[in-house]
Design an enzyme around this catalytic site. Sequence first.
Site, PDB file in Angstrom:
ATOM      1  N   ARG A  51      48.417  34.929   9.117  1.00  0.00           N
ATOM      2  CA  ARG A  51      48.351  35.246  10.422  1.00  0.00           C
ATOM      3  C   ARG A  51      48.822  36.731  11.025  1.00  0.00           C
ATOM      4  NH1 ARG A  51      52.118  33.615  14.208  1.00  0.00           N
ATOM      5  NH2 ARG A  51      53.268  32.483  12.468  1.00  0.00           N
ATOM      6  N   TYR A 104      29.805  35.567  32.350  1.00  0.00           N
ATOM      7  CA  TYR A 104      29.660  34.419  31.215  1.00  0.00           C
ATOM      8  C   TYR A 104      30.806  33.334  31.820  1.00  0.00           C
ATOM      9  CZ  TYR A 104      30.763  32.365  26.739  1.00  0.00           C
ATOM     10  OH  TYR A 104      30.717  31.440  25.695  1.00  0.00           O
ATOM     11  N   ASP A 192      33.263  43.318  29.383  1.00  0.00           N
ATOM     12  CA  ASP A 192      32.446  42.418  28.381  1.00  0.00           C
ATOM     13  C   ASP A 192      31.300  43.129  28.058  1.00  0.00           C
ATOM     14  OD1 ASP A 192      30.759  40.810  26.818  1.00  0.00           O
ATOM     15  OD2 ASP A 192      31.725  38.837  27.735  1.00  0.00           O
ATOM     16  N   LYS A 217      27.490  37.534  18.585  1.00  0.00           N
ATOM     17  CA  LYS A 217      26.007  37.802  19.096  1.00  0.00           C
ATOM     18  C   LYS A 217      25.321  39.082  18.241  1.00  0.00           C
ATOM     19  CE  LYS A 217      26.899  34.572  22.276  1.00  0.00           C
ATOM     20  NZ  LYS A 217      28.365  34.170  22.231  1.00  0.00           N
TER      21      LYS A 217
END
Length: 397
Positions: A51, A104, A192, A217
Amino acid sequence: MTENYAPDTFVVSGGRPAHEHDAPVNPPVVFSSTFRGAGSVDISTDKVYARFANPSWDGMEEIVAQLEGASQPGLLFPSGMAAIASVIDLVPAGSIILLPKHTYMASVTMAKDLERRGIATVVRLDIEDTDSCIRAFEEAAASAGVSAETVNYAAPKVLAWLESPTNPMLEVADLPALCQAARRLGIVTAVDNTFATPLLQQPLSLGADVVVHSATKYLSGHSDVLLGITATNHEELYQAMRHHRITNGAIPGPMEAWLGLRGLRTLSLRVERAVANAQELAERFEKHPMVREVRYPGLPSDKGHELAKKQLKGGFGAVLCIVLDADAEQTERVVQALQLWTPATSLGGVESLVERRRRHGSEPESIPVSLLRLAVGIENVDDLYADFERALAILGD
Protein backbone atom coordinates in the site's frame (compact mmCIF):
# COMPACT_ATOMS: atom_id res chain seq x y z
CA MET A 1 14.42 15.51 -18.90
CA THR A 2 16.92 12.66 -18.61
CA GLU A 3 19.76 13.09 -21.14
CA ASN A 4 17.74 15.99 -22.60
CA TYR A 5 15.78 13.54 -24.72
CA ALA A 6 12.78 14.79 -26.64
CA PRO A 7 9.41 13.69 -25.20
CA ASP A 8 8.78 11.21 -28.03
CA THR A 9 12.11 9.56 -27.20
CA PHE A 10 11.65 9.63 -23.44
CA VAL A 11 8.27 7.85 -23.49
CA VAL A 12 10.14 4.94 -25.10
CA SER A 13 13.44 5.09 -23.20
CA GLY A 14 12.35 6.20 -19.74
CA GLY A 15 11.41 4.00 -16.79
CA ARG A 16 13.54 1.03 -17.85
CA PRO A 17 15.95 -1.14 -15.83
CA ALA A 18 19.61 -0.11 -15.59
CA HIS A 19 21.81 -0.84 -18.62
CA GLU A 20 23.52 -3.93 -17.23
CA HIS A 21 24.44 -7.25 -18.77
CA ASP A 22 21.46 -9.66 -18.84
CA ALA A 23 19.11 -7.06 -17.35
CA PRO A 24 15.56 -7.24 -18.71
CA VAL A 25 14.65 -4.66 -21.33
CA ASN A 26 11.29 -4.09 -19.65
CA PRO A 27 10.75 -3.68 -15.91
CA PRO A 28 9.20 -6.78 -14.36
CA VAL A 29 5.79 -6.94 -12.73
CA VAL A 30 6.18 -7.26 -8.96
CA PHE A 31 3.39 -9.32 -7.41
CA SER A 32 3.93 -8.94 -3.70
CA SER A 33 1.77 -7.56 -0.90
CA THR A 34 4.71 -7.00 1.44
CA PHE A 35 8.49 -6.49 1.35
CA ARG A 36 11.36 -7.77 3.50
CA GLY A 37 12.70 -5.47 6.20
CA ALA A 38 13.57 -5.12 9.87
CA GLY A 39 14.32 -2.28 12.24
CA SER A 40 12.84 1.22 12.05
CA VAL A 41 10.60 2.14 9.12
CA ASP A 42 10.81 5.17 6.88
CA ILE A 43 7.90 5.02 4.43
CA SER A 44 9.43 7.79 2.35
CA THR A 45 12.24 5.43 1.31
CA ASP A 46 11.29 1.90 2.45
CA LYS A 47 8.77 -0.18 0.52
CA VAL A 48 7.57 -2.11 3.60
CA TYR A 49 4.06 -2.89 2.35
CA ALA A 50 2.37 -2.78 -1.07
CA ARG A 51 0.00 0.00 0.00
CA PHE A 52 3.07 2.24 0.42
CA ALA A 53 5.02 1.41 -2.73
CA ASN A 54 5.48 -1.09 -5.55
CA PRO A 55 8.34 -1.09 -8.08
CA SER A 56 5.76 -1.73 -10.81
CA TRP A 57 4.55 1.87 -10.44
CA ASP A 58 7.94 3.49 -10.86
CA GLY A 59 8.31 3.56 -14.65
CA MET A 60 5.02 5.26 -15.43
CA GLU A 61 5.41 7.71 -12.54
CA GLU A 62 8.89 8.66 -13.74
CA ILE A 63 7.90 9.22 -17.36
CA VAL A 64 4.75 11.26 -16.74
CA ALA A 65 6.45 13.45 -14.12
CA GLN A 66 9.25 14.16 -16.60
CA LEU A 67 6.84 14.87 -19.46
CA GLU A 68 4.88 17.30 -17.28
CA GLY A 69 8.06 19.00 -16.07
CA ALA A 70 7.33 18.17 -12.42
CA SER A 71 10.06 18.45 -9.81
CA GLN A 72 8.30 15.90 -7.57
CA PRO A 73 7.73 12.23 -8.48
CA GLY A 74 4.50 11.29 -10.18
CA LEU A 75 1.80 9.46 -8.22
CA LEU A 76 -0.04 6.61 -9.88
CA PHE A 77 -3.61 5.73 -8.84
CA PRO A 78 -6.06 2.92 -9.69
CA SER A 79 -8.33 5.27 -11.71
CA GLY A 80 -8.63 8.83 -12.90
CA MET A 81 -11.22 9.50 -10.20
CA ALA A 82 -8.84 8.23 -7.50
CA ALA A 83 -6.28 10.74 -8.78
CA ILE A 84 -8.90 13.51 -8.79
CA ALA A 85 -9.96 12.56 -5.25
CA SER A 86 -6.39 12.86 -4.02
CA VAL A 87 -6.62 16.59 -4.81
CA ILE A 88 -10.27 17.51 -4.23
CA ASP A 89 -10.45 15.61 -0.93
CA LEU A 90 -7.68 17.80 0.48
CA VAL A 91 -9.98 20.80 0.93
CA PRO A 92 -10.90 21.49 4.59
CA ALA A 93 -14.28 22.39 6.04
CA GLY A 94 -15.43 25.84 4.93
CA SER A 95 -13.50 25.70 1.67
CA ILE A 96 -14.50 26.88 -1.82
CA ILE A 97 -14.11 24.80 -5.00
CA LEU A 98 -14.21 26.66 -8.31
CA LEU A 99 -15.25 24.52 -11.31
CA PRO A 100 -15.92 25.24 -15.00
CA LYS A 101 -19.58 25.07 -15.99
CA HIS A 102 -18.56 22.36 -18.46
CA THR A 103 -16.13 19.85 -17.04
CA TYR A 104 -15.82 16.13 -16.44
CA MET A 105 -19.10 15.31 -14.73
CA ALA A 106 -17.59 12.92 -12.15
CA SER A 107 -15.35 15.76 -10.93
CA VAL A 108 -18.47 17.88 -10.49
CA THR A 109 -20.19 15.04 -8.64
CA MET A 110 -17.29 14.70 -6.21
CA ALA A 111 -17.23 18.45 -5.51
CA LYS A 112 -21.00 18.54 -5.04
CA ASP A 113 -20.78 15.60 -2.63
CA LEU A 114 -18.45 17.71 -0.48
CA GLU A 115 -20.91 20.59 -0.74
CA ARG A 116 -23.82 18.36 0.30
CA ARG A 117 -21.86 17.27 3.37
CA GLY A 118 -21.22 20.88 4.35
CA ILE A 119 -17.49 20.74 3.68
CA ALA A 120 -17.19 23.00 0.64
CA THR A 121 -19.06 25.54 -1.45
CA VAL A 122 -19.02 24.96 -5.21
CA VAL A 123 -18.80 27.94 -7.58
CA ARG A 124 -19.15 27.41 -11.35
CA LEU A 125 -17.06 29.34 -13.88
CA ASP A 126 -17.40 30.37 -17.51
CA ILE A 127 -13.87 29.28 -18.35
CA GLU A 128 -13.85 31.21 -21.64
CA ASP A 129 -14.49 34.51 -19.83
CA THR A 130 -11.15 35.15 -18.17
CA ASP A 131 -12.20 38.40 -16.52
CA SER A 132 -15.27 36.83 -14.87
CA CYS A 133 -13.16 33.91 -13.68
CA ILE A 134 -10.62 36.23 -12.06
CA ARG A 135 -13.45 38.16 -10.36
CA ALA A 136 -14.76 34.84 -9.02
CA PHE A 137 -11.23 34.04 -7.79
CA GLU A 138 -11.01 37.38 -6.00
CA GLU A 139 -14.42 36.93 -4.35
CA ALA A 140 -13.55 33.39 -3.24
CA ALA A 141 -10.18 34.43 -1.83
CA ALA A 142 -11.76 37.30 0.08
CA SER A 143 -14.54 35.07 1.41
CA ALA A 144 -12.12 32.35 2.53
CA GLY A 145 -9.58 34.81 3.90
CA VAL A 146 -6.64 33.42 1.90
CA SER A 147 -3.65 35.18 0.39
CA ALA A 148 -0.38 34.30 -1.29
CA GLU A 149 1.27 34.45 2.13
CA THR A 150 -1.18 32.03 3.78
CA VAL A 151 -1.71 29.43 1.03
CA ASN A 152 -1.76 25.85 2.31
CA TYR A 153 -1.09 23.34 -0.47
CA ALA A 154 -1.85 20.36 1.76
CA ALA A 155 -5.30 21.74 2.70
CA PRO A 156 -6.33 24.43 0.21
CA LYS A 157 -9.17 26.65 1.43
CA VAL A 158 -9.82 27.69 -2.18
CA LEU A 159 -9.23 25.20 -4.99
CA ALA A 160 -9.61 26.15 -8.65
CA TRP A 161 -10.25 22.98 -10.65
CA LEU A 162 -9.56 23.76 -14.31
CA GLU A 163 -9.84 21.97 -17.63
CA SER A 164 -8.59 23.15 -21.00
CA PRO A 165 -9.92 22.06 -23.42
CA THR A 166 -13.05 21.29 -21.40
CA ASN A 167 -15.08 18.10 -21.49
CA PRO A 168 -17.17 17.94 -23.63
CA MET A 169 -17.52 21.48 -25.05
CA LEU A 170 -13.80 21.92 -25.81
CA GLU A 171 -13.64 25.44 -24.40
CA VAL A 172 -10.13 26.83 -24.03
CA ALA A 173 -9.08 28.55 -20.80
CA ASP A 174 -6.36 31.16 -20.56
CA LEU A 175 -4.35 29.01 -18.17
CA PRO A 176 -1.40 31.40 -17.66
CA ALA A 177 -3.70 34.29 -16.77
CA LEU A 178 -5.89 32.20 -14.47
CA CYS A 179 -2.97 30.49 -12.72
CA GLN A 180 -1.14 33.80 -12.24
CA ALA A 181 -4.24 35.36 -10.68
CA ALA A 182 -4.77 32.33 -8.47
CA ARG A 183 -1.18 32.40 -7.21
CA ARG A 184 -1.46 36.11 -6.44
CA LEU A 185 -4.60 35.42 -4.39
CA GLY A 186 -3.44 32.27 -2.56
CA ILE A 187 -5.66 29.88 -4.55
CA VAL A 188 -4.39 26.40 -5.41
CA THR A 189 -4.88 25.44 -9.07
CA ALA A 190 -5.36 21.93 -10.43
CA VAL A 191 -5.59 21.22 -14.15
CA ASP A 192 -7.10 18.06 -15.63
CA ASN A 193 -4.81 17.57 -18.63
CA THR A 194 -6.37 14.34 -19.89
CA PHE A 195 -7.62 15.72 -23.22
CA ALA A 196 -4.39 17.50 -24.17
CA THR A 197 -1.83 14.98 -22.82
CA PRO A 198 1.60 16.22 -21.67
CA LEU A 199 2.81 16.03 -25.27
CA LEU A 200 0.58 18.95 -26.29
CA GLN A 201 0.32 20.94 -23.06
CA GLN A 202 2.23 21.15 -19.77
CA PRO A 203 0.05 23.06 -17.25
CA LEU A 204 2.78 23.22 -14.60
CA SER A 205 4.86 25.35 -16.97
CA LEU A 206 1.81 27.62 -17.38
CA GLY A 207 1.60 28.19 -13.63
CA ALA A 208 -0.64 25.38 -12.35
CA ASP A 209 0.10 23.80 -8.97
CA VAL A 210 -0.88 20.23 -9.85
CA VAL A 211 -1.78 18.36 -13.00
CA VAL A 212 -4.09 15.34 -13.12
CA HIS A 213 -4.68 12.69 -15.78
CA SER A 214 -7.10 9.90 -16.27
CA ALA A 215 -4.32 7.61 -17.45
CA THR A 216 -7.06 5.23 -18.58
CA LYS A 217 -7.28 7.44 -21.67
CA TYR A 218 -4.36 8.55 -23.85
CA LEU A 219 -1.51 7.60 -21.53
CA SER A 220 -2.44 3.90 -21.45
CA GLY A 221 -4.15 4.18 -24.80
CA HIS A 222 -5.80 0.82 -25.40
CA SER A 223 -9.12 0.89 -23.53
CA ASP A 224 -8.03 -2.02 -21.37
CA VAL A 225 -6.98 -0.57 -18.01
CA LEU A 226 -8.10 1.94 -15.36
CA LEU A 227 -5.39 4.27 -14.03
CA GLY A 228 -4.87 7.85 -12.90
CA ILE A 229 -1.81 9.96 -12.19
CA THR A 230 -0.86 13.31 -10.66
CA ALA A 231 2.23 15.50 -10.88
CA THR A 232 3.26 18.65 -9.01
CA ASN A 233 6.20 20.92 -8.23
CA HIS A 234 5.18 21.39 -4.58
CA GLU A 235 6.61 18.90 -2.08
CA GLU A 236 3.87 19.77 0.44
CA LEU A 237 1.17 18.95 -2.10
CA TYR A 238 2.99 15.81 -3.25
CA GLN A 239 3.21 14.51 0.31
CA ALA A 240 -0.48 15.28 0.93
CA MET A 241 -1.57 13.38 -2.20
CA ARG A 242 0.76 10.49 -1.35
CA HIS A 243 -0.66 10.36 2.18
CA HIS A 244 -4.17 10.30 0.69
CA ARG A 245 -3.18 7.40 -1.58
CA ILE A 246 -1.70 5.39 1.28
CA THR A 247 -4.41 5.98 3.86
CA ASN A 248 -7.29 5.48 1.43
CA GLY A 249 -5.72 2.45 -0.21
CA ALA A 250 -6.03 4.15 -3.61
CA ILE A 251 -3.25 2.11 -5.17
CA PRO A 252 -2.97 0.63 -8.68
CA GLY A 253 -2.47 -3.07 -9.16
CA PRO A 254 0.97 -4.11 -10.46
CA MET A 255 -0.47 -5.64 -13.64
CA GLU A 256 -2.48 -2.50 -14.40
CA ALA A 257 0.64 -0.38 -13.87
CA TRP A 258 2.61 -2.64 -16.23
CA LEU A 259 -0.11 -2.41 -18.89
CA GLY A 260 -0.21 1.36 -18.50
CA LEU A 261 3.54 1.63 -18.99
CA ARG A 262 3.42 -0.62 -22.05
CA GLY A 263 0.72 1.57 -23.56
CA LEU A 264 2.62 4.74 -22.71
CA ARG A 265 5.51 3.66 -24.94
CA THR A 266 3.47 4.46 -28.08
CA LEU A 267 1.89 7.69 -26.78
CA SER A 268 3.70 9.95 -29.22
CA LEU A 269 2.78 7.92 -32.30
CA ARG A 270 -0.83 7.46 -31.22
CA VAL A 271 -1.37 11.11 -30.36
CA GLU A 272 0.29 12.32 -33.55
CA ARG A 273 -1.97 10.15 -35.73
CA ALA A 274 -5.16 10.76 -33.75
CA VAL A 275 -4.63 14.54 -33.69
CA ALA A 276 -4.03 14.61 -37.46
CA ASN A 277 -7.22 12.59 -37.97
CA ALA A 278 -9.23 14.90 -35.69
CA GLN A 279 -8.03 18.02 -37.49
CA GLU A 280 -8.95 16.56 -40.89
CA LEU A 281 -12.36 15.38 -39.70
CA ALA A 282 -13.15 18.75 -38.11
CA GLU A 283 -12.39 20.51 -41.39
CA ARG A 284 -14.58 18.08 -43.34
CA PHE A 285 -17.48 18.18 -40.89
CA GLU A 286 -17.44 21.97 -41.01
CA LYS A 287 -18.57 21.69 -44.64
CA HIS A 288 -21.21 18.96 -44.13
CA PRO A 289 -24.78 20.24 -44.63
CA MET A 290 -26.21 18.15 -41.75
CA VAL A 291 -23.65 19.44 -39.21
CA ARG A 292 -24.81 22.68 -37.60
CA GLU A 293 -21.66 23.30 -35.55
CA VAL A 294 -18.17 21.85 -35.09
CA ARG A 295 -16.36 22.45 -31.81
CA TYR A 296 -12.62 21.94 -32.18
CA PRO A 297 -9.88 24.41 -31.19
CA GLY A 298 -7.90 23.51 -34.31
CA LEU A 299 -10.41 25.33 -36.53
CA PRO A 300 -9.75 29.04 -37.20
CA SER A 301 -13.50 29.58 -36.75
CA ASP A 302 -13.39 28.19 -33.19
CA LYS A 303 -13.67 30.75 -30.39
CA GLY A 304 -10.64 29.34 -28.57
CA HIS A 305 -8.40 28.91 -31.63
CA GLU A 306 -5.98 31.80 -31.08
CA LEU A 307 -5.55 30.99 -27.39
CA ALA A 308 -5.12 27.28 -28.16
CA LYS A 309 -2.34 28.08 -30.63
CA LYS A 310 -0.38 29.64 -27.76
CA GLN A 311 -0.98 26.87 -25.21
CA LEU A 312 -1.19 23.67 -27.24
CA LYS A 313 2.02 22.64 -28.96
CA GLY A 314 2.01 20.06 -31.74
CA GLY A 315 -1.74 19.91 -32.36
CA PHE A 316 -5.14 20.64 -30.89
CA GLY A 317 -6.09 17.28 -29.42
CA ALA A 318 -7.97 14.27 -30.73
CA VAL A 319 -11.45 15.04 -29.39
CA LEU A 320 -13.98 17.09 -31.34
CA CYS A 321 -17.71 17.67 -31.06
CA ILE A 322 -20.29 18.05 -33.78
CA VAL A 323 -23.79 19.38 -33.30
CA LEU A 324 -26.18 17.86 -35.81
CA ASP A 325 -29.11 19.59 -37.44
CA ALA A 326 -31.36 17.04 -35.74
CA ASP A 327 -33.25 16.23 -32.56
CA ALA A 328 -32.19 13.75 -29.87
CA GLU A 329 -33.96 10.76 -31.44
CA GLN A 330 -32.52 11.42 -34.89
CA THR A 331 -29.05 11.86 -33.41
CA GLU A 332 -29.33 8.49 -31.69
CA ARG A 333 -30.28 6.94 -35.02
CA VAL A 334 -27.09 8.34 -36.55
CA VAL A 335 -25.02 6.80 -33.77
CA GLN A 336 -26.71 3.43 -34.25
CA ALA A 337 -26.07 3.56 -38.00
CA LEU A 338 -22.31 3.89 -37.58
CA GLN A 339 -20.31 0.73 -38.25
CA LEU A 340 -16.65 1.71 -37.77
CA TRP A 341 -17.11 4.18 -34.93
CA THR A 342 -17.87 2.51 -31.58
CA PRO A 343 -20.60 4.03 -29.39
CA ALA A 344 -18.94 4.25 -25.97
CA THR A 345 -18.21 6.76 -23.24
CA SER A 346 -14.42 6.86 -23.04
CA LEU A 347 -11.65 8.34 -25.18
CA GLY A 348 -7.94 8.16 -25.83
CA GLY A 349 -7.75 4.60 -27.19
CA VAL A 350 -6.57 3.49 -30.60
CA GLU A 351 -10.18 3.03 -31.73
CA SER A 352 -12.58 5.88 -32.54
CA LEU A 353 -15.50 6.29 -30.16
CA VAL A 354 -18.67 8.36 -30.45
CA GLU A 355 -21.24 9.38 -27.86
CA ARG A 356 -24.29 11.62 -27.62
CA ARG A 357 -23.38 13.30 -24.37
CA ARG A 358 -26.88 14.24 -23.28
CA ARG A 359 -27.71 10.55 -22.95
CA HIS A 360 -26.17 11.06 -19.50
CA GLY A 361 -28.78 12.61 -17.24
CA SER A 362 -26.09 14.44 -15.28
CA GLU A 363 -24.91 16.48 -18.26
CA PRO A 364 -26.02 20.14 -18.03
CA GLU A 365 -28.79 21.41 -20.29
CA SER A 366 -26.31 23.77 -21.93
CA ILE A 367 -25.00 20.72 -23.82
CA PRO A 368 -27.07 20.50 -27.07
CA VAL A 369 -29.18 17.34 -27.32
CA SER A 370 -27.71 16.64 -30.78
CA LEU A 371 -24.07 17.09 -29.73
CA LEU A 372 -21.84 14.11 -30.47
CA ARG A 373 -18.44 13.84 -28.82
CA LEU A 374 -15.99 12.17 -31.17
CA ALA A 375 -12.91 10.60 -29.59
CA VAL A 376 -10.81 10.09 -32.69
CA GLY A 377 -8.54 7.07 -32.98
CA ILE A 378 -5.78 6.03 -35.36
CA GLU A 379 -7.79 4.41 -38.16
CA ASN A 380 -7.67 5.62 -41.76
CA VAL A 381 -9.31 9.04 -41.78
CA ASP A 382 -11.13 8.44 -45.07
CA ASP A 383 -12.78 5.34 -43.61
CA LEU A 384 -13.79 7.26 -40.49
CA TYR A 385 -15.40 10.06 -42.49
CA ALA A 386 -17.08 7.72 -44.97
CA ASP A 387 -18.71 5.84 -42.08
CA PHE A 388 -20.15 9.11 -40.78
CA GLU A 389 -21.28 10.19 -44.23
CA ARG A 390 -23.30 6.98 -44.57
CA ALA A 391 -24.81 7.41 -41.12
CA LEU A 392 -25.67 11.09 -41.64
CA ALA A 393 -27.43 10.24 -44.88
CA ILE A 394 -30.36 8.85 -42.83
CA LEU A 395 -31.18 12.41 -41.77
CA GLY A 396 -32.12 13.19 -45.35
CA ASP A 397 -34.45 10.20 -45.66
